[in-house]
Motif scaffolding. Sequence first.
Motif, short mmCIF file in Angstrom:
data_model
loop_
_atom_site.label_atom_id
_atom_site.label_comp_id
_atom_site.label_asym_id
_atom_site.label_seq_id
_atom_site.Cartn_x
_atom_site.Cartn_y
_atom_site.Cartn_z
N UNK A 41 41.47 65.05 -32.28
CA UNK A 41 40.78 63.91 -32.86
C UNK A 41 40.41 64.15 -34.31
N UNK A 42 40.56 63.13 -35.11
CA UNK A 42 40.15 63.13 -36.51
C UNK A 42 38.70 62.68 -36.53
N UNK A 43 37.82 63.61 -36.80
CA UNK A 43 36.38 63.31 -36.81
C UNK A 43 35.94 62.68 -38.14
N UNK A 44 36.80 62.72 -39.16
CA UNK A 44 36.42 62.30 -40.50
C UNK A 44 36.87 60.87 -40.79
N UNK A 45 36.48 59.95 -39.96
CA UNK A 45 36.78 58.54 -40.23
C UNK A 45 35.48 57.76 -40.24
N UNK A 46 35.50 56.65 -40.91
CA UNK A 46 34.30 55.80 -40.98
C UNK A 46 34.01 55.13 -39.64
N UNK A 47 34.96 55.21 -38.71
CA UNK A 47 34.83 54.48 -37.44
C UNK A 47 34.73 55.41 -36.25
N UNK A 48 34.41 56.66 -36.50
CA UNK A 48 34.34 57.62 -35.41
C UNK A 48 35.69 58.28 -35.21
N UNK A 49 35.78 59.16 -34.23
CA UNK A 49 37.01 59.92 -34.05
C UNK A 49 38.21 59.05 -33.66
N UNK A 50 39.33 59.29 -34.33
CA UNK A 50 40.60 58.65 -34.01
C UNK A 50 41.64 59.76 -33.84
N UNK A 93 52.64 61.37 -47.62
CA UNK A 93 53.24 62.61 -47.13
C UNK A 93 52.14 63.65 -46.95
N UNK A 94 51.26 63.76 -47.94
CA UNK A 94 50.15 64.71 -47.85
C UNK A 94 49.27 64.40 -46.64
N UNK A 95 48.95 63.14 -46.43
CA UNK A 95 48.11 62.75 -45.30
C UNK A 95 48.82 63.04 -43.98
N UNK A 96 50.11 62.72 -43.92
CA UNK A 96 50.89 63.00 -42.71
C UNK A 96 50.85 64.49 -42.40
N UNK A 97 51.02 65.32 -43.41
CA UNK A 97 51.01 66.77 -43.20
C UNK A 97 49.62 67.27 -42.81
N UNK A 98 48.57 66.75 -43.44
CA UNK A 98 47.21 67.15 -43.06
C UNK A 98 46.96 66.89 -41.59
N UNK A 99 47.33 65.70 -41.12
CA UNK A 99 47.11 65.37 -39.71
C UNK A 99 48.03 66.18 -38.80
N UNK A 100 49.24 66.43 -39.24
CA UNK A 100 50.17 67.26 -38.45
C UNK A 100 49.64 68.67 -38.29
N UNK A 101 49.15 69.25 -39.40
CA UNK A 101 48.62 70.61 -39.33
C UNK A 101 47.36 70.68 -38.48
N UNK A 103 44.68 62.17 -34.29
CA UNK A 103 45.51 62.63 -35.40
C UNK A 103 46.95 62.15 -35.24
N UNK A 104 47.44 62.08 -34.00
CA UNK A 104 48.83 61.64 -33.79
C UNK A 104 49.04 60.24 -34.33
N UNK A 105 48.05 59.38 -34.18
CA UNK A 105 48.18 58.01 -34.64
C UNK A 105 48.18 57.95 -36.16
N UNK A 106 47.46 58.87 -36.80
CA UNK A 106 47.49 58.96 -38.27
C UNK A 106 48.87 59.43 -38.73
N UNK A 107 49.47 60.35 -37.99
CA UNK A 107 50.83 60.80 -38.32
C UNK A 107 51.79 59.62 -38.24
N UNK A 108 51.69 58.85 -37.16
CA UNK A 108 52.56 57.69 -36.97
C UNK A 108 52.35 56.68 -38.11
N UNK A 109 51.08 56.37 -38.41
CA UNK A 109 50.79 55.38 -39.45
C UNK A 109 51.33 55.83 -40.79
N UNK A 110 51.09 57.08 -41.17
CA UNK A 110 51.56 57.58 -42.45
C UNK A 110 53.08 57.62 -42.52
N UNK A 111 53.74 57.95 -41.42
CA UNK A 111 55.20 57.94 -41.39
C UNK A 111 55.73 56.52 -41.58
N UNK A 112 55.09 55.55 -40.96
CA UNK A 112 55.50 54.15 -41.14
C UNK A 112 55.30 53.70 -42.58
#
Length: 102
Positions: A71-80, A55-63, A82-91
């Motif tokens: 784009x989420x710049x803070x990933x080990x694999x480069x920018x991804x 929930x915290x991660x979903x909200x961080x990406x939503x905000x 944020x919407x996809x992080x919201x989807x993943x965390x919701x799932x």
Amino acid sequence: MTTFRKNDADKPRWTGLVLLPGQDALQRTIWRNEHGAAQYGRDNWRSVPDPTRYTDALLRHSFALCRGELLDEHTAYGPLHHTDAVIWNALALSELLPPDST
């Protein structure tokens, strides 16, 4: 000769996934899942002691999206996305939270 019969009228039609909007987003969400599996281990997400961490991660990406960050710049694999992080965390939350008891 027997007539074909299949009692599946009230079962989910998984082929309907291809009809949902966001096929590209779903593919990117799968990609994000693969990155997480490589970083933390496959299915490690199921072992979280407190599912509200998602929930915290979903909200961080939503905000972040609300601030205009796409784009989420803070990933080990480069920018991804944020919407996809919201989807993943919701799932993940949907899988881990107890089902409604009503």
